[in-house]
Enzyme design. Structure first.
Site, mmCIF file in Angstrom:
data_model
loop_
_atom_site.group_PDB
_atom_site.id
_atom_site.type_symbol
_atom_site.label_atom_id
_atom_site.label_comp_id
_atom_site.label_asym_id
_atom_site.label_seq_id
_atom_site.Cartn_x
_atom_site.Cartn_y
_atom_site.Cartn_z
ATOM 1 N N ASP A 1 37.504 -29.439 -26.854
ATOM 2 C CA ASP A 1 38.673 -29.683 -26.017
ATOM 3 C C ASP A 1 39.909 -29.335 -26.845
ATOM 4 O O ASP A 1 40.337 -30.111 -27.698
ATOM 5 C CB ASP A 1 38.684 -31.160 -25.596
ATOM 6 C CG ASP A 1 39.934 -31.513 -24.806
ATOM 7 O OD1 ASP A 1 40.828 -30.659 -24.674
ATOM 8 O OD2 ASP A 1 40.011 -32.660 -24.327
ATOM 9 N N GLN B 1 45.206 -30.225 -26.685
ATOM 10 C CA GLN B 1 46.345 -30.538 -27.559
ATOM 11 C C GLN B 1 46.361 -29.610 -28.774
ATOM 12 O O GLN B 1 47.420 -29.154 -29.208
ATOM 13 C CB GLN B 1 46.279 -31.998 -28.038
ATOM 14 C CG GLN B 1 46.370 -33.033 -26.921
ATOM 15 C CD GLN B 1 47.730 -33.060 -26.231
ATOM 16 O OE1 GLN B 1 48.745 -32.616 -26.770
ATOM 17 N NE2 GLN B 1 47.749 -33.573 -25.012
ATOM 18 N N HIS C 1 39.748 -37.779 -24.183
ATOM 19 C CA HIS C 1 40.526 -37.871 -22.936
ATOM 20 C C HIS C 1 39.533 -37.962 -21.778
ATOM 21 O O HIS C 1 38.424 -37.413 -21.862
ATOM 22 C CB HIS C 1 41.363 -36.592 -22.832
ATOM 23 C CG HIS C 1 42.336 -36.551 -21.705
ATOM 24 N ND1 HIS C 1 41.957 -36.301 -20.403
ATOM 25 C CD2 HIS C 1 43.678 -36.707 -21.676
ATOM 26 C CE1 HIS C 1 43.029 -36.303 -19.631
ATOM 27 N NE2 HIS C 1 44.091 -36.555 -20.373
ATOM 28 N N CYS D 1 45.196 -41.688 -20.415
ATOM 29 C CA CYS D 1 43.930 -41.118 -19.912
ATOM 30 C C CYS D 1 42.814 -41.235 -20.949
ATOM 31 O O CYS D 1 41.980 -40.310 -21.090
ATOM 32 C CB CYS D 1 44.090 -39.664 -19.477
ATOM 33 S SG CYS D 1 45.249 -39.484 -18.134
ATOM 34 N N LYS E 1 50.421 -27.140 -21.131
ATOM 35 C CA LYS E 1 50.782 -27.828 -22.376
ATOM 36 C C LYS E 1 51.227 -26.819 -23.435
ATOM 37 O O LYS E 1 51.894 -27.161 -24.388
ATOM 38 C CB LYS E 1 49.596 -28.636 -22.893
ATOM 39 C CG LYS E 1 49.243 -29.824 -21.987
ATOM 40 C CD LYS E 1 48.177 -30.681 -22.617
ATOM 41 C CE LYS E 1 47.470 -31.565 -21.614
ATOM 42 N NZ LYS E 1 48.247 -32.717 -21.168
#
Ligand SMILES: Cc1ncc(COP(=O)(O)O)c(C=O)c1O
Length: 401
Positions: free
Chosen positions: A197, A200, A120, A359, A223
């Protein structure tokens, strides 16, 4: 097979959206919120807002307590060990920027930062710009045909020149889990710092950052069904010790004069100014709520729904999945149809999905695409949502194909 979500009723927006004729399938962008969070925000604002870590009065003490309780809950959620290893930021993006500025002093021209082809922009651009500032080389790990970071290639590309590895745990475009543990081990063997990261990944399953072995792990509250404006940055004690302060202002200071100042260590030294107090308290309430959700049942529900989504897309003529999605979401394109046209017709029918580059422009253009439609799932989605999506898709394709 019809799949109902036992958690749907906990999220009042789902009913409200249904009354507006909307089917929400964009949770990878941001998730709807549980009543428990809405109640916590209302309680905080209705009973006395206060700043944290500075007031001697009762409302200040209560806000500080609730704020720090969330730090403990977030540390527990990540199996992070001592809660002092959890920093609050204003989102995942600001956590990556914090790292890229805070670690800058460790790099010398010619050093290498390793990312992957599926990152991303939030986990690409801060490193890209750091590389430009310091004349570093940004090494991009390639993907296998399955949309997974190629660990064989990584074994060759992660070398003694690698000073930092930053990779995603679950792709926001491809829906593929990444071999984070192996990549972190490769980087650590070369003495490099490691950043995961989890924006998600954290939403789909419980993860143990100590077992992952990474130095830093990042996610956004919004999220994970929490409020927006809050990011969580886990850093191992030793790794946090290497960060230089990057934003300056109230409460991050130990001593200040007109010409010099000294600063607190992490976490407070990296939370300059008034933090998102209500948001952090709301995240605490969300984590309490999620702790009451049977994680095995939730994972099973999401897996079954994901299978229905994949199967339905695969069935339709001309529809091509982007990669081989394993969880949470599926992106697709349709032969001969522009994704913006399709997105327009889906939107007209009340289907809230995401279209475009997600993104991740380098990934999307590397796949030879101009964009894709992404359907993403949350705890509260059910097979009726998918039924409405597929009906709308069929109608749209009848017009466009
Ligand atoms: C994989 C991934 N990383 C980072 C981000 C950035 O998160 P935020 O916009 O909340 O800072 C996102 C958001 O879509 C994401 O999907």
């Amino acid at each position: 097979m019809s799949l109902n979500s036992p958690w749907r009723a906990d999220f009042p927006a789902l009913d409200a959206l249904e009354r507006q004729g909307q089917t929400y399938l964009d949770s990878a962008a941001t998730a709807q919120k549980p009543q428990a969070l809405i109640d916590a925000l209302a309680h905080y604002y209705a009973n006395g807002a206060a700043n944290v870590h500075r007031a001697q009065h009762l409302p200040g003490a209560m806000a500080t307590q609730a704020f720090e309780d969330t730090r403990h809950k977030a540390a527990e959620w990540l199996h992070a060990g001592p809660s002092g290893q959890v920093l609050f930021t204003h989102g995942a993006t600001s956590a990556f920027n914090l790292l890229a500025y805070g670690l800058e002093h460790l790099f010398q021209a010619g050093d290498e930062i390793v990312i992957s082809a599926l990152e991303h922009h939030a986990n690409l651009l801060p490193w890209q710009q750091l590389a430009r500032r310091c004349e570093l080389k940004l090494v991009v790990l390639p993907l296998t045909a399955q949309g997974v970071i190629d660990t064989d290639a990584a074994a060759n590309l992660i070398t003694s020149r690698t000073r930092l590895l930053a990779v995603s745990q679950l792709s926001n475009v491809l829906g593929t889990w990444q071999p984070v543990r192996q990549l972190v081990a490769l980087a650590k063997a070369q003495g490099a710092l490691t950043v995961v990261d989890g924006a998600q990944g954290v939403v789909h399953g419980r993860h143990d950052v100590q077992a992952l072995g990474c130095d830093f792990y990042v996610f956004s509250s919004h999220k994970l069904y929490g409020p927006d404006g809050v990011g969580v940055l886990f850093g191992r004690h030793q790794a946090l010790g290497q960060l230089r302060h990057w934003q300056f202002g109230g409460e991050m200071v130990l001593q200040a004069g007109y010409h010099d100042a000294t600063f607190r260590p992490a976490p407070l030294g990296f939370e300059a100014g008034t933090p998102p107090v209500s948001g952090v308290i709301g995240l605490g309430a969300t984590l309490d709520y999620l702790n009451g959700v049977n994680q095995v049942a939730a994972a099973e529900h999401e897996a079954r729904l994901h299978e229905q989504l994949r199967a339905g897309l695969t069935l339709r003529e001309g529809v091509q999945l982007v990669g081989n999605p394993q969880a949470a979401l599926a992106s697709f394109v349709v032969e001969g149809v522009h994704n913006a046209d399709l997105a327009h017709l889906l939107t007209e029918q009340g289907i809230a999905v995401r279209a475009g580059h997600h993104c991740a422009i380098p990934l999307i253009s590397g796949l030879g695409l101009s964009g894709a439609i992404r359907v993403s799932l949350g705890l509260y989605n059910d097979s009726d949502d998918l039924k409405r999506f597929f009906n709308a898709l069929d109608q749209a394709l009848e017009l466009l194909q």
